[in-house]
Write an enzyme that holds these catalytic residues in place. Structure first.
Site, PDB file in Angstrom:
ATOM      1  N   ALA A 118      14.815   9.683  18.701  1.00 16.47           N
ATOM      2  CA  ALA A 118      14.235   8.501  19.343  1.00 16.47           C
ATOM      3  C   ALA A 118      15.217   7.329  19.351  1.00 16.47           C
ATOM      4  CB  ALA A 118      12.942   8.103  18.629  1.00 16.47           C
TER       5      ALA A 118
ATOM      6  N   LYS B  43       5.369  13.205  24.482  1.00 14.57           N
ATOM      7  CA  LYS B  43       5.490  12.509  25.765  1.00 14.57           C
ATOM      8  C   LYS B  43       6.338  13.340  26.731  1.00 14.57           C
ATOM      9  CE  LYS B  43       4.896   7.674  24.327  1.00 14.57           C
ATOM     10  NZ  LYS B  43       5.495   6.322  24.375  1.00 14.57           N
TER      11      LYS B  43
ATOM     12  N   ARG C  28       8.954  -4.608  11.322  1.00 16.68           N
ATOM     13  CA  ARG C  28       9.493  -5.621  12.236  1.00 16.68           C
ATOM     14  C   ARG C  28       8.347  -6.396  12.876  1.00 16.68           C
ATOM     15  NH1 ARG C  28       6.636  -4.768  16.018  1.00 16.68           N
ATOM     16  NH2 ARG C  28       6.755  -3.085  17.552  1.00 16.68           N
TER      17      ARG C  28
ATOM     18  N   ARG D 161       7.439   1.454  10.590  1.00 16.88           N
ATOM     19  CA  ARG D 161       7.943   2.793  10.866  1.00 16.88           C
ATOM     20  C   ARG D 161       8.160   3.518   9.547  1.00 16.88           C
ATOM     21  NH1 ARG D 161      12.681   2.891  14.839  1.00 16.88           N
ATOM     22  NH2 ARG D 161      10.944   2.349  16.224  1.00 16.88           N
TER      23      ARG D 161
ATOM     24  N   LYS E  16       0.840  -1.212   0.000  1.00 22.57           N
ATOM     25  CA  LYS E  16       0.000   0.000   0.000  1.00 22.57           C
ATOM     26  C   LYS E  16       0.872   1.259   0.000  1.00 22.57           C
ATOM     27  CE  LYS E  16      -4.107  -1.870   2.327  1.00 22.57           C
ATOM     28  NZ  LYS E  16      -5.065  -1.443   1.296  1.00 22.57           N
TER      29      LYS E  16
ATOM     30  N   GLU F 113       0.810  -1.804  14.208  1.00 21.75           N
ATOM     31  CA  GLU F 113       1.117  -0.467  14.705  1.00 21.75           C
ATOM     32  C   GLU F 113       1.975   0.254  13.668  1.00 21.75           C
ATOM     33  OE1 GLU F 113       2.762   1.453  18.797  1.00 21.75           O
ATOM     34  OE2 GLU F 113       4.241   0.334  17.630  1.00 21.75           O
TER      35      GLU F 113
ATOM     36  N   HIS G 249      16.824   5.829  22.811  1.00 18.09           N
ATOM     37  CA  HIS G 249      16.637   4.411  23.132  1.00 18.09           C
ATOM     38  C   HIS G 249      17.984   3.747  23.431  1.00 18.09           C
ATOM     39  CE1 HIS G 249      14.927   0.389  23.040  1.00 18.09           C
ATOM     40  NE2 HIS G 249      15.893   0.029  22.222  1.00 18.09           N
TER      41      HIS G 249
END
Length: 250
Positions: free
Chosen positions: A165, A126, A57, A91, A34, A153, A169
């Protein structure tokens, strides 16, 4: 007899687990297809590709079991399938913030995608400064004997957001303990600077788009027949132009 029964049960369980992970694999393939179609269509129409990078993933069995324990879920395939909604993850990295919302809107407009949840950590970051747009969707996967709706997700962020990010991490993972307050403060400061960089680059991009649009409009006007006629008349000697006007009046 007991050994045969145990072997049959084990084989059945193995088959179920294999099929369990297969549907998530197929779901990611569907999403990738898509997105590829949207990329090519968008590039053809707008001469621009809003997606810089795409990665997928599937959570490892170990990660899934840790999440089952953390959420205090029943250790069954049915409970895992329904309550853990990020087993399949996508992602998408975009150039600009506005591209994030364009890509999100295009995906949500797909008839076979059911949007379950949207979390906008760009409008509402956040506490640690993390920014991204998260979609939880369901997509139908047609197997040989059944159709399953599979949770996926999707995280959509800019290059700068992804950079922050990823490093955040790594820092937390490497330390593996409670991160000191001053480091958390500096990470949040870095996130604010990343957001400002995104806004600045988006402003510059809009200015360039306006300049490009004006140049294109001027180019079109210069190549029209009326533009050529105007240039011809402008170059005529004044006396000849007066004669033309008199002839027209007669």
């Amino acid at each position: 007899m007991k050994n045969e029964l145990e072997a049959t049960t084990l084989q059945t369980l193995q088959t179920e687990l294999t099929r369990f992970f297969l549907v998530y694999k197929f779901a990611l393939q569907e999403i990738e297809t898509k997105i590829t179609i949207l990329q090519e269509e968008f590039k053809l129409i707008h001469e621009y590709n809003p997606i810089e990078h795409l990665s997928t993933r599937i959570k490892s069995p170990k990660s899934i079991l840790l999440k089952v324990k953390k959420k205090n879920l029943e250790p069954s395939i049915e409970a895992i399938r329904e309550d853990i909604r990020d087993i399949a993850g996508v992602r998408i990295t975009c150039s600009f913030v506005e591209d994030i919302y364009k890509v999100s809107a295009m995906l949500q407009a797909q008839n076979d995608i059911e949007v379950v949840d949207v979390k906008d950590y760009i409008a509402y970051p956040k506490g640690n400064g993390y920014q991204s747009l998260h979609l939880i969707i369901k997509i139908p996967i047609f197997m040989s004997d059944r159709m399953e709706k599979v949770y996926v997700e999707i995280q959509i962020r800019t290059i700068a957001m992804d950079f922050w990010a990823s490093l955040e991490h790594k820092i937390y993972y490497k330390y593996n303990k409670e991160v000191p307050e001053h480091i958390r403060f500096e990470l949040k400061e870095a996130a604010i600077q990343v957001a400002e960089l995104d806004r600045k680059m988006e402003r510059l991009n809009k200015e360039i788009n306006i300049l490009k649009a004006n140049e294109t409009e001027s180019s079109i006007l210069e190549t029209t027949p009326i533009a050529h006629l105007a240039q011809y008349i402008y170059q005529l000697p004044f006396d000849n132009l007066s004669e033309v006007d008199e002839d027209d009046e007669n």
